[in-house]
Design an enzyme around this catalytic site. Structure first.
Site, PDB file in Angstrom:
ATOM      1  N   GLU A  48      15.384 -68.293  26.533  1.00 50.11           N
ATOM      2  CA  GLU A  48      16.196 -68.024  25.342  1.00 50.11           C
ATOM      3  C   GLU A  48      17.541 -67.407  25.707  1.00 50.11           C
ATOM      4  O   GLU A  48      17.669 -66.663  26.671  1.00 50.11           O
ATOM      5  CB  GLU A  48      15.446 -67.204  24.304  1.00 50.11           C
ATOM      6  CG  GLU A  48      15.065 -65.821  24.751  1.00 50.11           C
ATOM      7  CD  GLU A  48      14.371 -65.059  23.628  1.00 50.11           C
ATOM      8  OE1 GLU A  48      13.468 -65.611  22.989  1.00 50.11           O
ATOM      9  OE2 GLU A  48      14.756 -63.898  23.407  1.00 50.11           O
ATOM     10  N   CYS A  61      24.454 -63.812  25.894  1.00 53.39           N
ATOM     11  CA  CYS A  61      23.422 -62.965  26.503  1.00 53.39           C
ATOM     12  C   CYS A  61      22.436 -63.909  27.187  1.00 53.39           C
ATOM     13  O   CYS A  61      21.796 -64.716  26.518  1.00 53.39           O
ATOM     14  CB  CYS A  61      22.754 -62.150  25.399  1.00 53.39           C
ATOM     15  SG  CYS A  61      21.356 -61.194  25.998  1.00 53.39           S
ATOM     16  N   CYS A  68       8.957 -61.500  32.010  1.00 53.63           N
ATOM     17  CA  CYS A  68       9.440 -60.359  32.803  1.00 53.63           C
ATOM     18  C   CYS A  68       8.233 -59.559  33.286  1.00 53.63           C
ATOM     19  O   CYS A  68       7.284 -59.364  32.528  1.00 53.63           O
ATOM     20  CB  CYS A  68      10.341 -59.476  31.942  1.00 53.63           C
ATOM     21  SG  CYS A  68      10.965 -58.038  32.838  1.00 53.63           S
ATOM     22  N   CYS A  72       8.033 -53.249  29.602  1.00 52.09           N
ATOM     23  CA  CYS A  72       8.484 -52.139  28.752  1.00 52.09           C
ATOM     24  C   CYS A  72       7.747 -52.300  27.417  1.00 52.09           C
ATOM     25  O   CYS A  72       7.679 -53.412  26.879  1.00 52.09           O
ATOM     26  CB  CYS A  72       9.985 -52.212  28.521  1.00 52.09           C
ATOM     27  SG  CYS A  72      10.930 -52.214  30.052  1.00 52.09           S
ATOM     28  N   CYS A  75       9.063 -54.231  24.189  1.00 50.68           N
ATOM     29  CA  CYS A  75       9.700 -55.534  24.426  1.00 50.68           C
ATOM     30  C   CYS A  75       8.667 -56.662  24.391  1.00 50.68           C
ATOM     31  O   CYS A  75       7.655 -56.617  25.096  1.00 50.68           O
ATOM     32  CB  CYS A  75      10.380 -55.491  25.787  1.00 50.68           C
ATOM     33  SG  CYS A  75      10.952 -57.096  26.342  1.00 50.68           S
ATOM     34  N   SER A 153      22.625 -55.788  33.252  1.00 49.30           N
ATOM     35  CA  SER A 153      21.770 -54.731  32.724  1.00 49.30           C
ATOM     36  C   SER A 153      20.549 -54.545  33.629  1.00 49.30           C
ATOM     37  O   SER A 153      20.027 -55.516  34.170  1.00 49.30           O
ATOM     38  CB  SER A 153      21.335 -55.169  31.320  1.00 49.30           C
ATOM     39  OG  SER A 153      20.240 -54.430  30.904  1.00 49.30           O
ATOM     40  N   LEU A 176      18.114 -46.996  29.605  1.00 52.22           N
ATOM     41  CA  LEU A 176      17.520 -45.693  29.888  1.00 52.22           C
ATOM     42  C   LEU A 176      16.401 -45.394  28.872  1.00 52.22           C
ATOM     43  O   LEU A 176      15.270 -45.130  29.234  1.00 52.22           O
ATOM     44  CB  LEU A 176      18.607 -44.615  29.849  1.00 52.22           C
ATOM     45  CG  LEU A 176      18.176 -43.240  30.322  1.00 52.22           C
ATOM     46  CD1 LEU A 176      17.869 -43.246  31.802  1.00 52.22           C
ATOM     47  CD2 LEU A 176      19.259 -42.201  30.021  1.00 52.22           C
ATOM     48  N   CYS A 294      14.632 -59.555  22.192  1.00 48.37           N
ATOM     49  CA  CYS A 294      14.395 -60.254  23.452  1.00 48.37           C
ATOM     50  C   CYS A 294      12.987 -60.840  23.520  1.00 48.37           C
ATOM     51  O   CYS A 294      12.002 -60.153  23.314  1.00 48.37           O
ATOM     52  CB  CYS A 294      14.623 -59.255  24.581  1.00 48.37           C
ATOM     53  SG  CYS A 294      14.202 -59.868  26.181  1.00 48.37           S
TER      54      CYS A 294
HETATM   55  S1  SF4 Z   1      13.076 -54.748  28.179  1.00 42.72           S
HETATM   56 FE1  SF4 Z   1      13.966 -56.029  29.789  1.00 42.72          FE
HETATM   57  S2  SF4 Z   1      13.105 -55.155  31.671  1.00 42.72           S
HETATM   58 FE2  SF4 Z   1      11.812 -54.380  29.991  1.00 42.72          FE
HETATM   59  S3  SF4 Z   1      10.125 -55.862  29.848  1.00 42.72           S
HETATM   60 FE3  SF4 Z   1      11.740 -56.537  28.422  1.00 42.72          FE
HETATM   61  S4  SF4 Z   1      12.947 -58.030  29.584  1.00 42.72           S
HETATM   62 FE4  SF4 Z   1      11.756 -56.834  31.051  1.00 42.72          FE
END
Ligand code: SF4
Length: 304
Positions: A48, A61, A68, A72, A75, A153, A176, A294
């Site tokens: 995406e 972006c 990933c 996190c 996310c 980033s 952060l 995301c």
């Molecule tokens: S926020 Fe960024 S680094 Fe964290 S899991 Fe999602 S894509 Fe990965």
């Protein structure tokens, strides 16, 4: 290219790859006019890409991975897609080329002016492809973009960070999100590998070499990291550094039961940071009406 010998053409076909990702879907956000692209790589994996129009800019972006590995908790990419694979240089560049052509063909914009590596994936864990992409973007024989128009980033990966940023001198954004190790390790597992006493000195060293401001991304989670005590901790943590805060109201995902901070607490938080010398803006997440957080567009398409 029939003016080339047959042998050379066979060789080229064997050694080079010229296919761009294909557009599977494009959705325009009614909320902010941004465009979300769902692209398909040659192995049918979905990528995406988002194009936004802040002020007079056309900002893309881009993603550097399918999924990933960092997980996190706030996310969708990390938690629900997981890590599938890294993207190649051509797949990262392909996002820019495909989106550029689409914008031109549909008379939306002449060209992309800014690039942010903030889509799916952690750039510093795909560092070779990122280096190749930056070479192509910055080179006068390539895109010839100014380094000031590119932002990389990271969620806080320290290995390779200083070398990459001092070589290419693009802007750095650090996700952060939490002001102390306890909270950060709870919500961002990468903090266990690179805790704040490792990350912050690395950022200070980097800044002493480049002299550039560092953008601090900070997601605002109601009652979790949005209290004035947290703002106070941030001021202490980043004392002596030149940073710009970007406060981002949380865009809920199933993997984390939390609410976005209230307007009032975001404003109080921002005011505290500003009063303590930290430049601070509040960002509205782009395209939240088209699964703009995301990973959410890929996720939605994968579930169909
Ligand atoms: S926020 Fe960024 S680094 Fe964290 S899991 Fe999602 S894509 Fe990965």
């Amino acid at each position: 290219m029939t003016n080339l010998s047959n042998d050379l053409r066979v060789q080229l076909k064997q050694d080079f790859f010229t296919q761009l990702p294909e557009i599977v879907d494009v959705v325009k956000s009614q909320a902010d006019g941004s465009y979300k692209f769902l692209l398909q790589a040659c192995d049918a994996r979905l990528i995406e890409t988002l194009v936004m129009f802040p002020k007079d800019r056309v900002t893309i972006c881009i993603s550097c991975m399918v999924g990933c590995p960092l997980k996190c908790r706030f996310c969708a990419t990390g938690n629900e897609i997981g890590f599938i694979r890294k993207l190649t240089i051509s797949e990262i560049m392909g996002q820019i080329l495909v989106a550029s052509s689409y914008l031109k063909e549909h008379s939306i914009a002449d060209k992309i002016t800014n690039i942010v590596f903030m889509g799916m994936g952690e750039p510093l864990l795909n560092i070779d492809a990122i280096k190749g992409t930056l070479e192509a973007l910055l080179s006068h024989d390539g895109f010839g973009l100014s380094r000031h128009r590119i932002t990389l980033s990271t969620a806080g990966v320290v290995d390779g960070l200083i070398d990459l940023l001092t070589t290419y001198r693009v802007k750095l954004a650090v996700s952060l999100h939490f002001p102390n190790d306890d909270l950060r390790s709870q919500y961002m597992p990468i903090n266990r590998k690179y805790p704040l006493p490792v990350l912050i000195p690395a950022l200070k060293e980097l800044q002493s070499k480049t002299g550039e401001d560092i953008l601090i991304e900070y997601i605002m989670l109601r009652g979790i990291n949005d209290q004035l005590e947290h703002a106070r901790q941030l001021v202490g943590l980043l004392r002596g550094m030149q940073v710009k805060f970007n406060l981002i109201p949380y865009n809920p995902v199933p993997s984390l039961e939390a609410l976005p901070s209230t307007e009032e607490s975001i404003n109080q938080f921002a005011t505290y940071l500003i009063q303590h010398g930290m430049m601070t803006t509040v960002r509205r997440s782009s395209a939240t009406d088209v699964a703009g957080g995301c990973g959410q567009f890929v996720l939605k398409a994968s579930k169909k």
